[in-house]
Design a protein around this motif. Structure first.
Motif, mmCIF file in Angstrom:
data_model
loop_
_atom_site.group_PDB
_atom_site.id
_atom_site.type_symbol
_atom_site.label_atom_id
_atom_site.label_comp_id
_atom_site.label_asym_id
_atom_site.label_seq_id
_atom_site.Cartn_x
_atom_site.Cartn_y
_atom_site.Cartn_z
ATOM 1 N N LEU B 53 195.619 92.630 175.212
ATOM 2 C CA LEU B 53 196.896 92.034 175.447
ATOM 3 C C LEU B 53 197.927 91.911 174.423
ATOM 4 C CD1 LEU B 53 198.309 90.477 178.092
ATOM 5 C CD2 LEU B 53 197.438 88.358 176.934
ATOM 6 N N VAL B 54 197.479 91.698 173.154
ATOM 7 C CA VAL B 54 198.457 91.544 172.036
ATOM 8 C C VAL B 54 198.375 92.595 171.014
ATOM 9 C CG1 VAL B 54 198.423 88.864 172.297
ATOM 10 C CG2 VAL B 54 196.951 90.133 170.664
ATOM 11 N N GLY B 55 197.259 93.287 171.075
ATOM 12 C CA GLY B 55 197.130 94.254 170.182
ATOM 13 C C GLY B 55 198.252 95.437 169.955
ATOM 14 N N PRO B 56 198.642 95.974 170.988
ATOM 15 C CA PRO B 56 199.895 97.041 170.972
ATOM 16 C C PRO B 56 201.004 96.275 170.345
ATOM 17 C CG PRO B 56 198.761 97.127 173.012
ATOM 18 C CD PRO B 56 198.193 95.892 172.631
ATOM 19 N N GLY B 57 201.574 95.062 170.808
ATOM 20 C CA GLY B 57 202.528 94.328 169.939
ATOM 21 C C GLY B 57 202.415 94.201 168.472
ATOM 22 N N VAL B 58 201.256 93.523 168.054
ATOM 23 C CA VAL B 58 200.932 93.342 166.805
ATOM 24 C C VAL B 58 200.943 94.763 165.956
ATOM 25 C CG1 VAL B 58 199.395 92.836 165.032
ATOM 26 C CG2 VAL B 58 199.529 91.365 167.380
ATOM 27 N N LEU B 59 200.348 95.829 166.547
ATOM 28 C CA LEU B 59 200.390 97.035 165.663
ATOM 29 C C LEU B 59 201.749 97.606 165.498
ATOM 30 C CD1 LEU B 59 199.000 99.843 164.654
ATOM 31 C CD2 LEU B 59 199.294 100.631 167.140
ATOM 32 N N TRP B 60 202.603 97.456 166.525
ATOM 33 C CA TRP B 60 203.974 98.249 166.229
ATOM 34 C C TRP B 60 204.871 97.271 165.623
ATOM 35 C CZ3 TRP B 60 204.261 103.073 166.056
ATOM 36 C CH2 TRP B 60 203.248 103.783 166.831
ATOM 37 N N ALA B 61 204.726 95.790 165.603
ATOM 38 C CA ALA B 61 205.676 95.148 165.099
ATOM 39 C C ALA B 61 205.413 95.299 163.496
ATOM 40 C CB ALA B 61 205.133 93.633 165.488
#
Lengths: 244, 224
Positions: B53-61
């Motif tokens: 759920l949150v991994g992609p957002g954390v990576l690109w942020a």
């Protein structure tokens, strides 16, 4: 590289009513100046008179607000890259990559100028400016004087029609100044044009064909016999300096 | 055409050579991004559901914020040595300088991602070594470099450039970040190319538009 120089064009530089402001400060206020091909011109004037700004305009680093400037008959505002190939510039800073060697810097700028036979060109140029022993030294490790010589090598490498020098002698020892004088003399004898600024006025008047004293962004005095007009030029230069 | 490509490559290669010697940009970008990832692994209960759920957002942020640091540095080096003016003296059009600098920035951010993405995969326990990830990463890095190089060039002469660049950069790359996050989410949930197609198309459109527009604008921001 497009050749835009016509040998029939006698004027190396023609500036008409050039105006340049930096914000509220007017630096050039309608400057008119014609410099023939094959002359060494020294621009004199107190700090803020507009010498360096005019050189930067010729180097196409600074845009004019109004008026026109042409080099060898070509308007510099409309023919950017091809006109820049006509000039070689040594300005205040050496403008070199400190963490690259002298050779790497010259090779890189040779690619920017799209030069051929680069190794031969570099060998000839470094010999001319006397930096052969430092060729594989990083620029960061060189003295200011040697960095200036490398900057001069970069400016000469593409064999420009016009050399623009902004206080070139600053940071140079007497041997390097003599070498610079010799390069300027060679340039002149090859029919090329040199435009330089300096604060070492007496020395400049000995090597120059023309002295132009700038005053408040306009031409205050334009002498074609600088060595014989020395007293008048020095008086004009001193009075401008005292006005500051 | 070949001459222009040679000039662009020479500028990018020069930036890479300086980076190999100084390691200023890649270390800053990778270090910052890794720090963000590590902090989030402590802040979030990383069960499989949360990680997806949150991994992609954390990576690109993390990569976007870290990228700003690197972009600032890449142009600051040119200004500190006045070498940007040396490039401007050369008989090449300004858009080639822009494209060369953008290539350099692309290489720095790409190298930083080669370090960051495997660490992300381990920390978040997600399978990311897939062709989809390569495509997402490539498109996002092109967009970051295109926009970042323009704004780094614009803000480099400003006194508060460290503040100015993120203020300009982050709002503009928001659509690209959304595309990166959404397509990465589709990937970690194991969906097909067609599910992420609209986001990849958005990224392609963003990259093309900003490369063209930025190259044009860059010519005007260099002049005094």
């Amino acid at each position: 590289m497009p050749a835009v120089v016509s040998q029939a064009t006698q004027l190396a530089v023609k500036a008409d009513a050039v105006v340049k402001n930096f914000g509220e400060t007017a630096v050039l206020r309608g400057l008119d100046l014609e410099l023939p091909t094959g002359e060494v011109t020294v621009l004199l004037g107190s700090n803020g008179a507009g010498k360096s700004t005019f050189l930067r305009i010729l180097a196409m680093l600074t845009q004019i607000d109004s008026g026109s400037v042409s080099m060898h008959g070509v308007d510099i505002t409309e023919n950017g890259p091809s006109v820049r190939a006509l000039t070689g510039s040594v300005l205040h800073a050496p403008m070199l990559y400190a963490d690259m060697t002298v050779r790497e810097n010259l090779l890189f700028f040779a690619e920017m100028y799209r030069l051929q036979n680069v190794e031969d060109l570099i060998a000839g140029t470094i010999q001319r400016v006397g930096i052969e022993p430092r060729l594989d030294h990083r620029v960061r490790t060189l003295s200011h004087g040697f960095q200036k010589r490398v900057a001069l090598a970069r400016a000469l490498m593409h064999d420009p029609q016009m050399l623009l020098l902004d206080e070139p002698e600053s940071g140079l020892d007497s041997e390097s100044v003599a070498q610079l004088d010799s390069i300027i003399a060679d340039y002149k004898s090859a029919g090329r044009t040199v435009v330089m600024t300096t604060h070492i006025v007496e020395h400049a008047l000995e090597i120059a064909d023309r002295a132009v004293v700038l005053n408040n962004g306009t031409v205050g005095l334009n002498s074609t016999k600088p060595s014989s007009d020395k007293a008048e030029i020095l008086a004009a230069y001193s009075s401008k300096a005292n006005d500051q | 055409m070949m001459g222009s490509l040679a000039v662009i490559w020479a500028i990018g290669r020069k930036d890479l050579l300086l980076e190999i010697r100084n390691k200023d940009v890649v270390v800053a970008v990778a270090g910052f991004a890794l720090l963000v990832l590590v902090i989030f692994t402590f802040a979030i209960d990383l069960n499989q559901g949360n990680a997806e759920l949150v991994g992609p957002g954390v990576l690109w942020a993390g990569i976007a914020f870290a990228g700003v640091t690197g972009l600032n540095r890449a142009f600051a080096l040119e200004v500190e040595g006045s070498t940007l003016e040396a490039l401007m003296l050369a008989p090449i059009s300004r858009d080639l300088i822009y494209l060369g600098k953008a290539l350099g920035n692309f290489l720095f951010i790409a190298v930083a991602q080669i370090i960051v993405i495997p660490v992300f995969a381990v920390l978040f326990n997600l399978v990311v070594f897939r062709w989809e990830m390569l495509a997402i990463s490539l498109l996002t890095t092109i967009g970051f470099s295109a926009v970042g190089t323009l704004f780094a060039g614009m803000s480099v002469r400003v006194r508060a450039r460290e503040v100015m660049l993120p203020l300009l950069f982050l709002p503009v790359v928001t659509p690209l970040l959304m595309a990166a996050v959404e397509s990465t989410s589709h990937m970690v949930y194991g969906r097909s190319w067609s599910d992420m197609a609209q986001w990849l198309q958005l990224a392609v459109a963003f990259d093309v538009a900003f490369l063209v527009v930025s190259a044009f604008i860059f010519q005007h921001i260099l002049e005094d």
